[in-house]
Scaffold this motif. Structure first.
Motif: not given
Length: 182
Positions: A47-56, A139-146
């Protein structure tokens, strides 16, 4: 008195529930050392500190009870700031971030050498490692639990070893039945 006991009981149950839904994060070096004592795969959240999807990802996915339980049982979990200032030893080489600037710690900063070695090109990225600390796949990108469940199980069970083509992955994906709650 009954109200005080009730308030205390509710507070205690809330704190137990909150602490039970935490992934046991460690450093990469701690995970590699733990593998020597008890072999498990590693799941690294890059992650990075500025990354919105990382925080999500952290808030919505890494605090999901099913994700927490599965990761804690089957993986060593690592959080790694791809633009951070840490020194990381991996395969006998010490990696740093020579272009790190403290004044930019919450904005875009220099890339950590380890993120370059791991082939990180976007954030968030989850990198999976086998029981010997060898990289399996990022594996890149935001992912939901499922969505993350598919990859957690694919790599934990070693099913990925039988997948050689995009068509085989598509068939695996289509046949996969998620069990995690959203």
């Amino acid at each position: 008195m009954k109200k005080i006991v009730l308030i205390f009981a509710v507070a205690l149950m809330t704190s137990i529930t909150a602490s039970a839904q935490e992934i046991n994060w460690m450093t990469f070096e701690e995970a590699l050392a733990a593998q020597k004592k008890k072999p498990k795969k590693i799941m690294m959240d890059v992650y990075t500190n500025w990354c919105g999807p990382c925080k999500m990802l952290d808030k919505n996915t890494f605090h999901n009870k099913d994700v927490v339980d599965y990761v804690n049982k089957n993986y060593y979990a690592v959080k790694f700031n791809a633009e951070g200032n840490s020194m990381v030893k991996y395969k006998g080489i010490t990696y740093t971030n020579p272009n790190y600037k403290e004044e930019l710690k919450n904005r875009r900063n220099g890339n950590h050498e380890l993120s370059n070695v791991l082939g990180i090109r976007a954030y968030p990225t989850i990198v999976y490692f086998d029981e010997q600390g060898e990289k399996i796949q990022p594996i890149s990108g935001y992912m939901k639990p499922q969505q993350i469940e598919l990859y957690l199980k694919l790599f934990h069970t070693d099913d990925y070893k039988a997948i050689k083509t995009q068509e085989q992955f598509n068939a695996y994906y289509k046949a996969f039945k998620p069990e995690f709650s959203e």
